[in-house]
Design an enzyme around this catalytic site. Structure first.
Site, PDB file in Angstrom:
ATOM      1  N   TYR A  24      36.091  39.409  40.513  1.00  9.56           N
ATOM      2  CA  TYR A  24      35.766  38.044  40.923  1.00  9.56           C
ATOM      3  C   TYR A  24      34.633  38.073  41.932  1.00  9.56           C
ATOM      4  O   TYR A  24      34.514  39.000  42.735  1.00  9.56           O
ATOM      5  CB  TYR A  24      36.998  37.330  41.487  1.00  9.56           C
TER       6      TYR A  24
ATOM      7  N   ASP B 126      43.544  34.761  47.708  1.00  9.82           N
ATOM      8  CA  ASP B 126      43.887  36.141  48.070  1.00  9.82           C
ATOM      9  C   ASP B 126      42.667  37.013  47.745  1.00  9.82           C
ATOM     10  O   ASP B 126      42.673  37.804  46.803  1.00  9.82           O
ATOM     11  CB  ASP B 126      45.118  36.617  47.299  1.00  9.82           C
ATOM     12  N   ILE B 127      41.645  36.859  48.543  1.00 14.55           N
ATOM     13  CA  ILE B 127      40.362  37.506  48.291  1.00 14.55           C
ATOM     14  C   ILE B 127      40.306  38.827  49.047  1.00 14.55           C
ATOM     15  O   ILE B 127      40.361  38.848  50.282  1.00 14.55           O
ATOM     16  CB  ILE B 127      39.191  36.579  48.700  1.00 14.55           C
ATOM     17  N   GLU B 128      40.213  39.899  48.287  1.00 11.98           N
ATOM     18  CA  GLU B 128      40.226  41.232  48.888  1.00 11.98           C
ATOM     19  C   GLU B 128      39.076  42.097  48.380  1.00 11.98           C
ATOM     20  O   GLU B 128      39.139  43.331  48.447  1.00 11.98           O
ATOM     21  CB  GLU B 128      41.566  41.913  48.599  1.00 11.98           C
ATOM     22  N   GLY B 129      38.036  41.454  47.869  1.00  8.25           N
ATOM     23  CA  GLY B 129      36.893  42.207  47.364  1.00  8.25           C
ATOM     24  C   GLY B 129      35.792  41.273  46.918  1.00  8.25           C
ATOM     25  O   GLY B 129      35.852  40.065  47.121  1.00  8.25           O
TER      26      GLY B 129
END
Length: 326
Positions: free
Chosen positions: A138, A178-181
């Site tokens: 994403y 839930d953005i982790e990248g």
């Protein structure tokens, strides 16, 4: 005022309180208890003042052995269920939801979840689509890209219309970041664009799951918009700001920074529901209820506890063990 002959003198409020002290004797109510009732109400209020009750949020969707969505909500343990995850979107990619072993979106096999979603909502549980995750593809390339993703989410999961809604015709309650990248850019644009859809009828709740080091590297900018309703901060896999072997100081310091710096309706303590659910940061239920929550609950932004995930919660019974103390 003097009492009439033969009339019992009114009991004072202090007398009434002593009568009902837990260490006192069991006695009958005084004949005129109105003043005592008022005092008892005030005393009870003083006991709970400064302590805020909360609820439990859970992530569901990444293990086919964690039970159905309907059963998850019927447990009565959760007020929020985050569907994990829409893991592919943005930058011209065809959006794709991944619910592990629960259903196959490639064959429209997830549309049957609409009945489960409505069942949850009928029980007062908010069902939210979580976008991103720890392993996904994403990326928001521009403000226009963010606007297109917002439109896709509205039409395919929220109150809009589409012929290819992955979860069927049920209308979800909101979107979880839930953005982790990927990149830290344009998540604020996405939050603003999604928030505009609330004016079309049903409110679109915005939630986020940042890491506990402040500010979050990915959605820190988005959280500054002040548009998020609930923020479940991940107080795990981050030793500098998590609980460790009876030491709550680092967690408390980070909690104070989050609650004082972020304009959100409620902040949640995000935890793994089992030691195996994360690399570090698991808190035994006894420690959570006796050492951690009592201090966090003094904040008026305290919202409760978020758990990763339903599968691990099934293994440990974590939510059942803590729900009366959250």
């Amino acid at each position: 005022m003097n009492s009439l002959p033969g009339e019992e003198k009114p009991k004072s409020c202090l007398f009434c309180f002593l009568k009902f002290h837990p260490q006192g004797q069991s006695m009958a109510l005084p004949s005129s208890p109105s003043s005592c009732t008022l005092l008892l109400m005030l005393l009870l209020g003083a006991l709970v003042r400064g302590s805020h009750g909360g609820s439990i949020a859970i992530y569901w969707g990444q293990n086919g052995n964690e039970g159905t969505l309907a059963d998850t909500c019927a447990s009565g343990n959760y007020r929020f269920v985050n569907l994990a995850f829409l893991s592919t979107f943005g930058n011209g990619q065809t959006p794709q939801i991944n619910l592990a072993g629960h259903c196959d979106p490639y064959s429209n096999g997830c549309t049957g979840l609409s009945d489960d979603i409505r069942s949850c909502q009928d029980q007062g549980v908010k069902v939210i689509l979580s976008i991103g995750g720890g392993a996904g593809s994403y990326y928001l390339a521009s403000a226009d890209d963010a606007r297109e993703v917002a439109e896709y989410l509205w039409n395919n999961f929220l109150g809009g219309q589409s012929s290819s809604r992955p979860l069927g015709d049920a209308v979800l309650d909101g979107i979880d970041f839930d953005i982790e990248g990927g990149t830290s850019e344009h998540w604020d644009d996405l939050a603003r664009d999604l928030s505009t859809y609330s004016s079309r009828g049903k409110k679109v709740y915005l939630t986020a799951a940042p890491q506990c080091p402040f500010p979050d590297a990915w959605v820190g900018g988005a959280l500054k918009t002040g548009l998020f309703d609930y923020v479940w901060v991940q107080f795990y896999n981050n030793p500098p700001c998590q609980y460790s072997s009876g030491d709550v100081a680092n967690l408390e310091d980070a909690w104070k920074q989050w609650t004082s710096s972020i304009h959100a309706t409620k902040i949640f303590l995000g935890l793994p529901a089992a030691p195996e659910a994360a690399g570090s940061g698991f808190i035994p239920t006894g420690d959570l209820t006796s050492k951690v929550l009592p201090s966090l609950k003094h904040s008026n932004k305290y919202g409760g506890v978020m758990l990763w995930s339903k599968y691990y919660d099934d293994q440990t019974g974590y939510s059942s063990a803590i729900k009366n103390d959250v």
